[in-house]
Design a protein around this motif. Structure first.
Motif, PDB file in Angstrom:
ATOM      1  N   SER A  49     -16.458  16.681 -19.261  1.00 25.66           N
ATOM      2  CA  SER A  49     -17.340  17.232 -18.229  1.00 25.66           C
ATOM      3  C   SER A  49     -18.271  18.329 -18.768  1.00 25.66           C
ATOM      4  CB  SER A  49     -16.520  17.782 -17.063  1.00 25.66           C
ATOM      5  OG  SER A  49     -15.638  18.793 -17.517  1.00 25.66           O
ATOM      6  N   ASP A  50     -17.977  18.856 -19.963  1.00 22.28           N
ATOM      7  CA  ASP A  50     -18.823  19.887 -20.580  1.00 22.28           C
ATOM      8  C   ASP A  50     -20.092  19.316 -21.215  1.00 22.28           C
ATOM      9  OD1 ASP A  50     -16.889  21.801 -19.944  1.00 22.28           O
ATOM     10  OD2 ASP A  50     -15.950  21.689 -21.924  1.00 22.28           O
ATOM     11  N   ILE A  51     -20.114  17.981 -21.418  1.00 16.17           N
ATOM     12  CA  ILE A  51     -21.237  17.346 -22.105  1.00 16.17           C
ATOM     13  C   ILE A  51     -22.080  16.608 -21.070  1.00 16.17           C
ATOM     14  CG2 ILE A  51     -21.928  15.811 -23.984  1.00 16.17           C
ATOM     15  CD1 ILE A  51     -20.089  18.191 -24.862  1.00 16.17           C
ATOM     16  N   PRO A  52     -23.309  17.062 -20.818  1.00 11.29           N
ATOM     17  CA  PRO A  52     -24.128  16.434 -19.774  1.00 11.29           C
ATOM     18  C   PRO A  52     -24.604  15.030 -20.170  1.00 11.29           C
ATOM     19  CG  PRO A  52     -25.389  18.117 -20.923  1.00 11.29           C
ATOM     20  CD  PRO A  52     -23.984  18.200 -21.450  1.00 11.29           C
ATOM     21  N   VAL A  53     -24.664  14.131 -19.205  1.00 11.58           N
ATOM     22  CA  VAL A  53     -25.218  12.795 -19.444  1.00 11.58           C
ATOM     23  C   VAL A  53     -26.695  12.957 -19.814  1.00 11.58           C
ATOM     24  CG1 VAL A  53     -25.740  10.545 -18.421  1.00 11.58           C
ATOM     25  CG2 VAL A  53     -23.606  11.713 -17.830  1.00 11.58           C
ATOM     26  N   GLY A  54     -27.113  12.306 -20.880  1.00  8.70           N
ATOM     27  CA  GLY A  54     -28.493  12.428 -21.348  1.00  8.70           C
ATOM     28  C   GLY A  54     -28.743  13.683 -22.156  1.00  8.70           C
ATOM     29  N   GLY A  55     -27.686  14.421 -22.475  1.00  8.11           N
ATOM     30  CA  GLY A  55     -27.825  15.672 -23.215  1.00  8.11           C
ATOM     31  C   GLY A  55     -26.702  15.841 -24.202  1.00  8.11           C
ATOM     32  N   GLY A  56     -26.372  17.084 -24.472  1.00  6.45           N
ATOM     33  CA  GLY A  56     -25.312  17.362 -25.424  1.00  6.45           C
ATOM     34  C   GLY A  56     -25.022  18.842 -25.527  1.00  6.45           C
ATOM     35  N   LYS A  57     -24.126  19.155 -26.424  1.00  3.30           N
ATOM     36  CA  LYS A  57     -23.718  20.544 -26.639  1.00  3.30           C
ATOM     37  C   LYS A  57     -23.485  20.762 -28.128  1.00  3.30           C
ATOM     38  CE  LYS A  57     -20.415  23.998 -25.065  1.00  3.30           C
ATOM     39  NZ  LYS A  57     -19.289  24.290 -24.192  1.00  3.30           N
ATOM     40  N   ILE A  58     -23.929  21.910 -28.614  1.00  2.24           N
ATOM     41  CA  ILE A  58     -23.787  22.278 -30.027  1.00  2.24           C
ATOM     42  C   ILE A  58     -22.577  23.182 -30.182  1.00  2.24           C
ATOM     43  CG2 ILE A  58     -24.883  23.451 -31.976  1.00  2.24           C
ATOM     44  CD1 ILE A  58     -27.596  22.751 -30.475  1.00  2.24           C
ATOM     45  N   PHE A  59     -21.744  22.879 -31.176  1.00  2.14           N
ATOM     46  CA  PHE A  59     -20.577  23.690 -31.503  1.00  2.14           C
ATOM     47  C   PHE A  59     -20.849  24.332 -32.853  1.00  2.14           C
ATOM     48  CE2 PHE A  59     -19.443  20.379 -28.606  1.00  2.14           C
ATOM     49  CZ  PHE A  59     -18.721  21.048 -27.639  1.00  2.14           C
ATOM     50  N   ASN A  60     -21.386  25.549 -32.814  1.00  2.00           N
ATOM     51  CA  ASN A  60     -21.838  26.225 -34.021  1.00  2.00           C
ATOM     52  C   ASN A  60     -20.724  26.467 -35.029  1.00  2.00           C
ATOM     53  OD1 ASN A  60     -24.671  26.502 -33.586  1.00  2.00           O
ATOM     54  ND2 ASN A  60     -24.207  28.002 -32.004  1.00  2.00           N
ATOM     55  N   ALA A  61     -19.561  26.873 -34.570  1.00  6.45           N
ATOM     56  CA  ALA A  61     -18.464  27.184 -35.496  1.00  6.45           C
ATOM     57  C   ALA A  61     -18.044  25.960 -36.290  1.00  6.45           C
ATOM     58  CB  ALA A  61     -17.272  27.762 -34.733  1.00  6.45           C
ATOM     59  N   GLN A  62     -18.099  24.791 -35.661  1.00 10.29           N
ATOM     60  CA  GLN A  62     -17.686  23.551 -36.325  1.00 10.29           C
ATOM     61  C   GLN A  62     -18.868  22.802 -36.953  1.00 10.29           C
ATOM     62  OE1 GLN A  62     -16.962  24.328 -33.099  1.00 10.29           O
ATOM     63  NE2 GLN A  62     -14.800  24.809 -33.273  1.00 10.29           N
ATOM     64  N   LYS A  63     -20.086  23.287 -36.694  1.00  7.48           N
ATOM     65  CA  LYS A  63     -21.310  22.643 -37.188  1.00  7.48           C
ATOM     66  C   LYS A  63     -21.396  21.194 -36.730  1.00  7.48           C
ATOM     67  CE  LYS A  63     -22.588  26.283 -39.512  1.00  7.48           C
ATOM     68  NZ  LYS A  63     -23.306  27.248 -38.748  1.00  7.48           N
ATOM     69  N   VAL A  64     -21.091  20.980 -35.434  1.00  5.36           N
ATOM     70  CA  VAL A  64     -21.092  19.653 -34.832  1.00  5.36           C
ATOM     71  C   VAL A  64     -21.864  19.709 -33.518  1.00  5.36           C
ATOM     72  CG1 VAL A  64     -19.616  17.885 -33.765  1.00  5.36           C
ATOM     73  CG2 VAL A  64     -18.875  19.017 -35.846  1.00  5.36           C
ATOM     74  N   VAL A  65     -22.567  18.631 -33.209  1.00  6.10           N
ATOM     75  CA  VAL A  65     -23.197  18.483 -31.899  1.00  6.10           C
ATOM     76  C   VAL A  65     -22.637  17.203 -31.272  1.00  6.10           C
ATOM     77  CG1 VAL A  65     -25.259  17.361 -32.869  1.00  6.10           C
ATOM     78  CG2 VAL A  65     -25.377  18.368 -30.611  1.00  6.10           C
ATOM     79  N   VAL A  66     -22.221  17.319 -30.014  1.00  5.31           N
ATOM     80  CA  VAL A  66     -21.682  16.174 -29.280  1.00  5.31           C
ATOM     81  C   VAL A  66     -22.674  15.837 -28.179  1.00  5.31           C
ATOM     82  CG1 VAL A  66     -19.797  15.304 -27.835  1.00  5.31           C
ATOM     83  CG2 VAL A  66     -19.292  16.807 -29.787  1.00  5.31           C
ATOM     84  N   THR A  67     -23.001  14.546 -28.063  1.00  6.57           N
ATOM     85  CA  THR A  67     -23.948  14.098 -27.053  1.00  6.57           C
ATOM     86  C   THR A  67     -23.314  13.043 -26.161  1.00  6.57           C
ATOM     87  OG1 THR A  67     -24.877  12.322 -28.424  1.00  6.57           O
ATOM     88  CG2 THR A  67     -25.883  14.514 -28.636  1.00  6.57           C
ATOM     89  N   GLN A  68     -23.951  12.825 -25.005  1.00  6.70           N
ATOM     90  CA  GLN A  68     -23.545  11.773 -24.081  1.00  6.70           C
ATOM     91  C   GLN A  68     -24.817  11.024 -23.666  1.00  6.70           C
ATOM     92  OE1 GLN A  68     -20.844  11.019 -20.105  1.00  6.70           O
ATOM     93  NE2 GLN A  68     -21.379  13.110 -20.533  1.00  6.70           N
ATOM     94  N   PRO A  69     -25.265  10.077 -24.513  1.00  7.91           N
ATOM     95  CA  PRO A  69     -26.507   9.359 -24.207  1.00  7.91           C
ATOM     96  C   PRO A  69     -26.459   8.598 -22.887  1.00  7.91           C
ATOM     97  CG  PRO A  69     -25.750   8.867 -26.436  1.00  7.91           C
ATOM     98  CD  PRO A  69     -24.675   9.655 -25.763  1.00  7.91           C
ATOM     99  N   LYS A  70     -25.319   7.971 -22.595  1.00  7.39           N
ATOM    100  CA  LYS A  70     -25.092   7.261 -21.326  1.00  7.39           C
ATOM    101  C   LYS A  70     -23.750   7.722 -20.786  1.00  7.39           C
ATOM    102  CE  LYS A  70     -26.965   3.090 -23.355  1.00  7.39           C
ATOM    103  NZ  LYS A  70     -26.644   1.723 -23.723  1.00  7.39           N
ATOM    104  N   LYS A  71     -23.556   7.533 -19.501  1.00  6.11           N
ATOM    105  CA  LYS A  71     -22.302   7.963 -18.875  1.00  6.11           C
ATOM    106  C   LYS A  71     -21.105   7.383 -19.640  1.00  6.11           C
ATOM    107  CE  LYS A  71     -19.956   8.157 -14.389  1.00  6.11           C
ATOM    108  NZ  LYS A  71     -19.216   9.319 -14.758  1.00  6.11           N
TER     109      LYS A  71
END
Length: 136
Positions: A49-71
């Motif tokens: 639920s933290d990752i918006p559909v059509g968007g994403g979130k950057i995790f700076n400490a882990q140097k990772v970005v997680v996205t949710q292109p589609k539901k």
């Protein structure tokens, strides 16, 4: 015998030192973009639920970005720009965006959407179990 510095040698030395320092500002310079060594496998990054559909979130400490292109479709990429190693700064309008020189990457596959980036963001491995997103 004493060696006298001329204005030219001082400027050249200062410029070389500044250039070397500037190059180290943008990351490790190895061009790999992989964050595997920096992130711990099994570590929870977020709830789905933290990752918006059509968007994403950057995790700076882990140097990772997680996205949710589609539901219910989650992707993960290195958060290190392939141009000069800056950490990406935002996810908006279907792209992962680097603030340093304007590179943009598509949230669905990490491919270059614009800017000077020479190659896509490398994929990172995640596991989605229930409502938890973890590094694999």
């Amino acid at each position: 015998m004493t060696h006298r510095s001329t204005r030219r040698t001082v400027i050249l030395a200062t410029g070389a030192a500044a250039l070397a320092a500037g190059c180290s500002t943008y990351g490790d310079g190895n061009g790999s973009g992989s964050s595997s060594a920096k992130a711990s496998a099994g570590q929870e990054l977020a709830k789905t639920s933290d990752i918006p559909v059509g968007g994403g979130k950057i995790f700076n400490a882990q140097k990772v970005v997680v996205t949710q292109p589609k539901k219910d479709e989650f992707k993960a990429f290195s958060a290190i720009c392939t141009h000069l190693g800056c950490t990406v700064g935002s996810v908006a309008d279907g792209t992962i965006n680097c603030p340093c020189h304007g590179s943009k990457y598509r949230i669905a596959d990490g491919s270059v959407a614009g800017g000077p980036a020479p190659k896509p963001l490398p994929a990172e491995q995640i596991e989605v179990k229930g409502n938890s997103i973890r590094l694999a």
